[in-house]
Scaffold this motif. Structure first.
Motif, PDB file in Angstrom:
ATOM      1  N   VAL A  12       1.534 -13.429  -8.812  1.00  0.00           N
ATOM      2  CA  VAL A  12       2.095 -12.657  -7.696  1.00  0.00           C
ATOM      3  C   VAL A  12       2.865 -11.446  -8.225  1.00  0.00           C
ATOM      4  CG1 VAL A  12       3.773 -12.675  -5.828  1.00  0.00           C
ATOM      5  CG2 VAL A  12       2.187 -14.588  -6.098  1.00  0.00           C
ATOM      6  N   GLY A  13       3.694 -11.666  -9.250  1.00  0.00           N
ATOM      7  CA  GLY A  13       4.447 -10.555  -9.825  1.00  0.00           C
ATOM      8  C   GLY A  13       3.544  -9.492 -10.416  1.00  0.00           C
ATOM      9  N   SER A 147       0.793  -7.679   9.532  1.00  0.00           N
ATOM     10  CA  SER A 147       0.254  -7.113   8.291  1.00  0.00           C
ATOM     11  C   SER A 147      -0.214  -5.674   8.490  1.00  0.00           C
ATOM     12  CB  SER A 147      -0.891  -7.990   7.784  1.00  0.00           C
ATOM     13  OG  SER A 147      -2.011  -7.921   8.672  1.00  0.00           O
ATOM     14  N   ILE A 148      -0.815  -5.399   9.649  1.00  0.00           N
ATOM     15  CA  ILE A 148      -1.295  -4.045   9.932  1.00  0.00           C
ATOM     16  C   ILE A 148      -0.112  -3.083  10.059  1.00  0.00           C
ATOM     17  CG2 ILE A 148      -2.496  -2.617  11.624  1.00  0.00           C
ATOM     18  CD1 ILE A 148      -4.220  -5.064  12.270  1.00  0.00           C
ATOM     19  N   VAL A 149       0.947  -3.488  10.794  1.00  0.00           N
ATOM     20  CA  VAL A 149       2.130  -2.632  10.973  1.00  0.00           C
ATOM     21  C   VAL A 149       2.793  -2.350   9.635  1.00  0.00           C
ATOM     22  CG1 VAL A 149       4.431  -2.528  11.976  1.00  0.00           C
ATOM     23  CG2 VAL A 149       2.518  -3.363  13.351  1.00  0.00           C
ATOM     24  N   MET A 185       1.228  -5.993   2.964  1.00  0.00           N
ATOM     25  CA  MET A 185       0.125  -6.267   3.886  1.00  0.00           C
ATOM     26  C   MET A 185      -0.674  -7.482   3.431  1.00  0.00           C
ATOM     27  SD  MET A 185      -3.366  -5.898   4.132  1.00  0.00           S
ATOM     28  CE  MET A 185      -4.000  -6.812   5.524  1.00  0.00           C
ATOM     29  N   HIS A 186      -0.924  -7.555   2.098  1.00  0.00           N
ATOM     30  CA  HIS A 186      -1.749  -8.661   1.593  1.00  0.00           C
ATOM     31  C   HIS A 186      -1.090 -10.002   1.863  1.00  0.00           C
ATOM     32  CE1 HIS A 186      -4.409 -10.967  -1.053  1.00  0.00           C
ATOM     33  NE2 HIS A 186      -3.293 -11.562  -1.481  1.00  0.00           N
ATOM     34  N   TYR A 187       0.177 -10.153   1.496  1.00  0.00           N
ATOM     35  CA  TYR A 187       0.802 -11.476   1.617  1.00  0.00           C
ATOM     36  C   TYR A 187       1.127 -11.806   3.070  1.00  0.00           C
ATOM     37  CZ  TYR A 187       0.883 -11.742  -3.402  1.00  0.00           C
ATOM     38  OH  TYR A 187       0.492 -11.816  -4.710  1.00  0.00           O
TER      39      TYR A 187
END
Length: 817
Positions: A12-13, A147-149, A185-187
């Protein structure tokens, strides 16, 4: 059953760092788009799009590898995986293209942020669709929307920050925002997903790409991104050096073109604008140091619009003792941050910096003959690290403009001096002209004010005589001889009042100066009573006038005012009383520095008053100079006398001895022409016209109109009366009189307006103005060739003589169409 998702913290990092690093690299490359040539712009656009798109794609799949699904075998559909990469590159490229088309426009920034955010979203969900695993994947709509916002807002903020803040900290912060857009957005999208495992993959799907191959591909792509970043940094360094070199060459040529015409008044303004745009600062310009006042005068300044121009005068001490001393020593001042640097640690320096909204400065001094003359400066409203090549180039530019600056400073001082001298001369001339024009009126009003009490006393005596005469006439109506006697006494008293009123009106009205032959002795005789009233009983008035007077060139009213002013000055110089002598003599002048050769009439006014000392005598003719207390005099009397005499070709001179008195001599040039003899109306009956006239009498005073009608009818004339202008014009439509007897000052429609209407329709019709109006010049303008004026009050004989002279028996005039 839904399987909870677990992420490897290390991966993740790495994914987040990869997103930030890719963002920084891409934003750095995108900055070159606007400063490059046409073909290089496309190169940098493609490079930045590939870097950011590939970074997004790499981050996504590294983050997917961070997801731990124990016992679950996963794979990826190859064409969907490739499509996700293409979408990321295409959308980010479109965003960079829009952003660099309108870099300073918020609307276009938001459009670019929307494109990039959409690219991140599209890449993620297409990449998730490429994922093959034995499970059912569902998405929570709320988290999908979140996620989109996150992607759109963070991308927009990143682009806005990158466009407005070009310093390194700002660019790092912009990369962090873009990295937040990608990873956030991904997470958030992964949080929206819920996985329900199957026992086997549903259906016969396409063969997947193994984790090993995917990891290898991601590693390779990451290596490419790193190499892109290293290569871009090197290329950027080389490119920026080339751009700066080309920009400096171009700037030198532009400045040379501007300075070629070194007399151009806007040369320094143009140079300042060129320097400001080249260095990308908030403000630049020139300042001149006035050593006498120890102030910097700023008159040349350019700004980018974010700060106000630095114009006007500022004390040198406001910029700090350390900075000013270094400038006096000829040292270039370089400060990255005025609020932090040691050279600007004085409280006043930092306060001035806050007032002018400046944080970074670069100042080059011009020292000549050991003295600081001029400075040329660059200001930036934000902290800035000045490069050594920038400092050297600024010093070079300053030296190129040195001669123009110094020449401009000298020309500016000369222009300011000339403008000041011209303004002072013009103001002085205007003051003198205004004083000359207003002086006569003010002196007349001052004299009237001083005479008010005496005039009131005389008028009361006159009115008492008139009232008493009429009372006696009423009581002795049956005695014709006594009635005639009292009527003559009342008429004589009324005529004395008329004469006194005429003098006051003559003195009080404003009129133009008209040079004509004038007999000074006659003028003095005409105002003798007025002079006695002015002096009072404590001063003895003597006249020693030329028994054979000759005319001079002058204005009668001006001569009257000369005498009156001299008498008033003499009276004020004799507070305890004394003797005043008015004398006239003819003198022949030869070889005088002020006067031409010839004969002059010398008017001398001598008093036995206090006299003047040498200093007062020297300044006595100066305008506004007076030794009288405040409110007791204007200081314009003698200067007005001198000015009036000079206009008439003469002069004025003073002789005085302290304690013995003063004599003022006014010399007026003798006129070669005689005084015109004024026709005086006859008082006999022969003045009556040979035949009766039809007269239209117009006056707004009912009693006077009735009296006028009786006077005319008593002489045999036919009279039609009108009380105002409209009534008179209406009467003229029905009657064609021989003469119009017209009052001047009437309410609603003045006599001038009535006369204009009459002249337009009946140009040959005679008009007689019977009025007590003070301004004879105003009446003369409207009388015309077939008319005259008769001042109230007048005798019947004067009226009849005027009518006989103006309108003898004649045909009735016809109206003009």
């Amino acid at each position: 059953m839904t399987v909870p998702l677990h992420h490897d913290p290390m991966l993740v990092g790495i994914s987040v760092l990869l997103a930030v690093f890719a963002s920084y690299t891409a934003l750095n490359l995108a900055r070159r788009i606007r400063t490059s040539a046409q073909w290089m712009r496309r190169f940098w656009l493609m490079a930045s799009a590939a870097t950011l798109g590939g970074g997004i794609w790499s981050m996504h799949f590294v983050a997917m590898l961070a997801v731990q699904l124990p016992g679950t075998r996963t794979g990826y559909v190859g064409w969907l995986t490739a499509l996700s990469l293409v979408l990321a590159v295409a959308f980010t490229g479109g965003g960079f293209a829009v952003m660099n088309r309108r870099p300073a426009n918020l609307r276009w920034t938001m459009a670019a942020g929307l494109l990039m955010g959409a690219g991140v979203v599209a890449m993620h969900y297409v990449g998730m669709a490429a994922l093959r695993l034995p499970a059912l994947v569902r998405y929570d709509p709320a988290w999908v929307a979140a996620s989109i916002v996150i992607a759109i807002i963070a991308a927009t903020a990143s682009l806005r920050l990158a466009a407005t803040d070009r310093n390194a900290p700002g660019q790092v912060l912009a990369a962090c925002f873009m990295g937040a857009a990608i990873s956030g957005m991904h997470y958030a999208g992964m949080r929206a997903a819920s996985i329900q495992p199957f026992t086997a993959l549903p259906g016969d799907g396409p063969a997947g790409v193994g984790r090993f191959y995917l990891a290898a591909g991601i590693g390779f792509l990451t290596l490419v991104i790193l190499l892109f970043a290293l290569g871009a940094a090197r290329v950027d360094e080389i490119f920026q050096a080339l751009v700066r070199r080309e920009a400096r060459v171009a700037l030198r040529l532009k400045i040379a073109d501007v300075l070629r015409d070194d007399a151009h008044p806007e040369a320094l303004d143009q140079v300042a604008a060129l320097m400001g745009e080249h260095f990308g600062v908030s403000r630049t310009g020139y300042g001149q140091l006035d050593a006498a006042s120890d102030q910097f005068e700023y008159d040349t300044c350019w700004t980018d619009g974010s700060v106000p121009p630095l114009l006007g005068n500022y004390p040198a001490a406001a910029f700090g003792v350390k900075i000013v001393k270094a400038l006096h020593d000829g040292v270039t001042i370089v400060v990255d941050d005025l609020q932090e640097a040691e050279v600007s640690d004085e409280a006043r320096t930092r306060e001035t910096a806050r007032q002018v909204d400046t944080r970074a400065i670069l100042v080059v001094p011009f020292v000549r003959d050991g003295r600081l003359r001029t400075i040329v400066y660059l200001n930036d409203r934000k902290p800035r690290t000045w490069r050594r090549d920038e400092i050297a180039f600024m010093e070079e530019l300053a030296e190129r403009t040195r001669l123009v600056v110094e020449r401009a400073a000298v020309e500016r001082q000369l222009r300011a001096l000339n403008a000041e001298l011209e303004a002072r001369v013009e103001a002085r001339t205007a003051e003198l002209r205004q004083a000359q024009e207003a002086l006569l009126q003010s002196q007349k009003m001052e004299a009237i004010g001083q005479l008010a009490s005496g005039i009131a006393h005389d008028f009361n005596n006159l009115l008492a005589s008139v009232v008493g005469a009429f009372q006696l006439i009423g009581r002795r109506a049956d005695d014709p001889e006594r009635v005639r006697h009292f009527a003559e006494a009342g008429l004589e008293a009324a005529e004395r009042g008329s004469k006194l009123t005429g003098q006051l009106l003559s003195f009080s009205r404003a009129q133009a100066i008209t040079l004509q032959p004038v007999v000074v002795c006659d003028v003095i005789a005409g105002i003798a009573d007025l002079l006695r009233r002015t002096l009072g009983s404590k001063i003895e008035l003597e006249f020693d006038l030329n028994p054979n007077p000759v005319p001079v060139i002058g204005d009668p009213t001006q001569v009257e005012m000369m005498v009156l002013n001299l008498v008033i000055n003499a009276r004020d110089a004799m507070p305890d009383g004394g003797r005043l002598t008015i004398r006239t003599r003819v003198r022949t002048i030869r070889s005088d520095p002020e006067l031409g050769d010839g004969e002059y009439v010398q008017l001398s006014v001598t008093d036995t008053g206090l006299g003047m000392d040498a200093d007062t005598l020297r300044r006595a003719m100066e305008p506004f100079f007076t030794t009288k207390p405040v409110g007791k005099g204007t200081g314009l009397g003698l200067s007005q006398i001198y000015g009036s005499a000079r206009k008439a070709g003469g002069t004025a001179r003073i002789e005085s001895t302290p304690g013995l008195g003063t004599t003022v001599h006014v010399l007026l040039a003798r006129s070669p022409q005689a005084v015109a003899v004024q026709d005086r109306p006859s008082t006999g009956s022969s003045a009556t016209p040979a035949a009766p006239l039809t007269i239209l009498a117009v006056d707004d005073d009912d009693q006077f109109r009735e009296l006028l009608q009786r006077m005319l009818e008593d002489a045999g004339h036919a009279v039609v009366t009108a009380c105002n202008g409209p009534a008179a014009l209406l009467a003229l439509e029905q009657l064609r009189p021989d003469v119009v007897l017209l009052d001047y000052a009437m309410p609603g429609m003045t006599g001038a307006e009535v006369a204009a209407q009459v002249r337009r329709r009946w140009p040959e019709l005679p008009i007689v103005f019977a009025t007590g109006f003070a301004d004879t010049a105003a009446i003369d303008r409207v009388v015309g060739p077939n008319g005259c004026s008769l001042r109230k009050p007048f005798r019947q004989e004067e009226l009849l003589a005027t009518l006989a002279r103006l309108a003898p028996a004649r045909p009735i005039p016809q109206a003009q169409p």
